[in-house]
Design a protein around this motif. Structure first.
Motif, PDB file in Angstrom:
ATOM      1  N   UNK A  90     -24.686  21.072  46.179  1.00 13.97           N
ATOM      2  CA  UNK A  90     -24.320  22.452  46.486  1.00 13.97           C
ATOM      3  C   UNK A  90     -22.809  22.545  46.564  1.00 13.97           C
ATOM      4  N   UNK A  91     -22.253  23.638  46.038  1.00 16.32           N
ATOM      5  CA  UNK A  91     -20.814  23.870  46.098  1.00 16.32           C
ATOM      6  C   UNK A  91     -20.567  25.365  46.205  1.00 16.32           C
ATOM      7  N   UNK A  92     -19.526  25.731  46.918  1.00 17.04           N
ATOM      8  CA  UNK A  92     -19.217  27.147  47.090  1.00 17.04           C
ATOM      9  C   UNK A  92     -18.962  27.802  45.731  1.00 17.04           C
ATOM     10  N   UNK A  93     -19.599  28.944  45.527  1.00 14.47           N
ATOM     11  CA  UNK A  93     -19.424  29.660  44.275  1.00 14.47           C
ATOM     12  C   UNK A  93     -20.420  29.286  43.196  1.00 14.47           C
ATOM     13  N   UNK A  94     -21.306  28.332  43.477  1.00 13.40           N
ATOM     14  CA  UNK A  94     -22.327  27.949  42.500  1.00 13.40           C
ATOM     15  C   UNK A  94     -23.686  27.886  43.189  1.00 13.40           C
ATOM     16  N   UNK A  95     -24.723  27.830  42.391  1.00  9.85           N
ATOM     17  CA  UNK A  95     -26.063  27.788  42.946  1.00  9.85           C
ATOM     18  C   UNK A  95     -26.348  26.444  43.608  1.00  9.85           C
ATOM     19  N   UNK A  96     -27.166  26.502  44.632  1.00  8.04           N
ATOM     20  CA  UNK A  96     -27.609  25.287  45.302  1.00  8.04           C
ATOM     21  C   UNK A  96     -28.816  24.733  44.570  1.00  8.04           C
ATOM     22  N   UNK A  97     -28.836  23.399  44.390  1.00  3.21           N
ATOM     23  CA  UNK A  97     -29.936  22.739  43.687  1.00  3.21           C
ATOM     24  C   UNK A  97     -30.480  21.582  44.507  1.00  3.21           C
ATOM     25  N   UNK A  98     -31.796  21.452  44.530  1.00  8.17           N
ATOM     26  CA  UNK A  98     -32.458  20.283  45.117  1.00  8.17           C
ATOM     27  C   UNK A  98     -33.625  19.909  44.219  1.00  8.17           C
ATOM     28  N   UNK A  99     -33.864  18.613  44.106  1.00  9.17           N
ATOM     29  CA  UNK A  99     -34.973  18.149  43.271  1.00  9.17           C
ATOM     30  C   UNK A  99     -35.853  17.176  44.029  1.00  9.17           C
ATOM     31  N   UNK A 100     -37.070  17.035  43.535  1.00  6.88           N
ATOM     32  CA  UNK A 100     -38.038  16.098  44.098  1.00  6.88           C
ATOM     33  C   UNK A 100     -38.783  15.457  42.937  1.00  6.88           C
ATOM     34  N   UNK A 101     -38.998  14.143  43.020  1.00  4.41           N
ATOM     35  CA  UNK A 101     -39.745  13.451  41.972  1.00  4.41           C
ATOM     36  C   UNK A 101     -40.751  12.501  42.632  1.00  4.41           C
TER      37      UNK A 101
END
Length: 346
Positions: free
Chosen positions: A95-106
């Motif tokens: 996650x970074x300010x000004x961009x979308x937050x991403x999380x993944x699971x495998x």
């Protein structure tokens, strides 16, 4: 009766001379230690690599890589039919300010719990989760599945704690190629079963149970969306990310089947003796929040977001909850036979 011609006699002399020369080469101790640390191969295999390549370190690395690919492919073919019902769930976030937050699971599967606790296997699961962060461009849903075939053909990214200049990272090998090599090292069938990603303008986070911070036996993702994106800044995103992790932990611990009450099929709801109780147990947003049962999970998210300075609060946009091996029919093996199988290299 065999007859020795001058040609075959000369060839035999050359072979013996080369064999004698090779047998006198001893592995350099410092290179041996370095090679084992870098590749995690056995002492015997490291010695063989150095001796066969005259203590040329780079050539020894290349020889080990080729040997691992051949051994892994042979082993993978041999164990392909075995049930891989154990393994690990792994998560990763960015996650970074000004961009979308991403999380993944495998979910990465193997045959036994013993192998799932091996550091090589855990490292592989973490690296695949990190790779999946950058692979998939979501179509708009807060949480969606990542195509496994695409992930398998992607270059494997480094572990979060692994130096980017490590030879294993620089090799550009795909997820599938590293899985095959790992099968050769660990001797069990290993399969990448599923992967999913959560993406929002707000915050996403993951949580795993039954392992370490990045891998475990049960895992979950949560995606939170603020009702007013303009309220977001570095401070509020950080606060909302903590709330997202709390929601993921709630999902892992209380095993909801649905996100919202309207997601419950009418016939399923009508079959319940106590519909209100059923909804409070099976719907994530309506479950009592684990740290404050006076609030539902949805109420906790909204309040926590507003307390963090996010105007009008936030909602849960999506979630995932997985358990290792769920839905896989496993063969019951006793521990003694499992040990015997491992000892025989089967």
């Amino acid at each position: 009766m065999n007859r020795w011609t001058p040609l075959t006699f000369q060839a035999r002399r050359v072979f013996c001379r080369n064999y004698a020369a090779a047998s006198t080469i001893k592995p350099d101790i410092k290179l041996l230690k370095q090679l084992r640390q870098e590749t995690e191969v056995s002492m015997t295999k490291a010695k063989e690599a150095l001796v066969k390549n005259g203590n040329d370190y780079q050539k020894a690395l290349e020889w080990l890589e080729q040997d691992a690919q051949v051994a892994g492919a042979k082993k993978a073919q041999k164990v392909a039919g075995r049930t891989a019902g154990e393994g690990l769930i792994s998560i990763a976030s960015v996650s970074a300010e000004g961009s979308q937050s991403r999380s993944t699971i495998i979910e990465l599967n193997c045959e036994t719990d013993f192998v799932s606790r091996n550091d090589v296997f855990k490292n592989l699961a973490s690296r695949i989760a990190a790779t999946s962060l950058l692979l998939h461009d979501p179509s708009g849903a807060a949480v969606e599945q990542i195509p496994i075939e695409s992930l398998l053909q992607s270059p494997l990214m480094p572990h979060p704690e692994q130096a980017a200049e490590d030879p294993d990272v620089m090799s550009g090998k795909t997820v599938q190629e590293i899985i095959v090599e790992t099968i050769g090292k660990l001797g069990e069938n290993i399969t990448l079963r599923r992967a999913a990603i959560a993406v929002t303008d707000g915050a996403t986070a993951g949580y795993v149970h039954g392992g370490d911070a990045a891998t475990g036996k049960i895992g979950g993702l949560a995606a939170l969306q603020p009702l007013k994106v303009s309220s977001l800044n570095e401070t509020t995103v950080t606060a909302l990310s903590k709330v997202a992790r709390q929601v993921a932990r709630q999902a892992v611990g209380f095993k909801p089947s649905y996100l919202n009450a309207e997601d419950v099929p009418a016939d399923e709801l009508n079959a319940q003796a106590d519909q209100k109780q059923y909804i409070s147990e099976s719907v994530l947003t309506q479950q009592p929040y684990l740290l404050n049962p006076d609030l539902t999970v949805a109420q906790h998210v909204s309040k926590a977001a507003q307390d963090a300075g996010i105007q009008d609060g936030a909602v849960i946009a999506g979630y995932v909850r997985w358990e290792v091996g769920e839905g896989i029919e496993k063969k019951e093996n006793d521990f003694a036979s499992e040990v015997q199988k491992a000892a025989q290299g089967n």
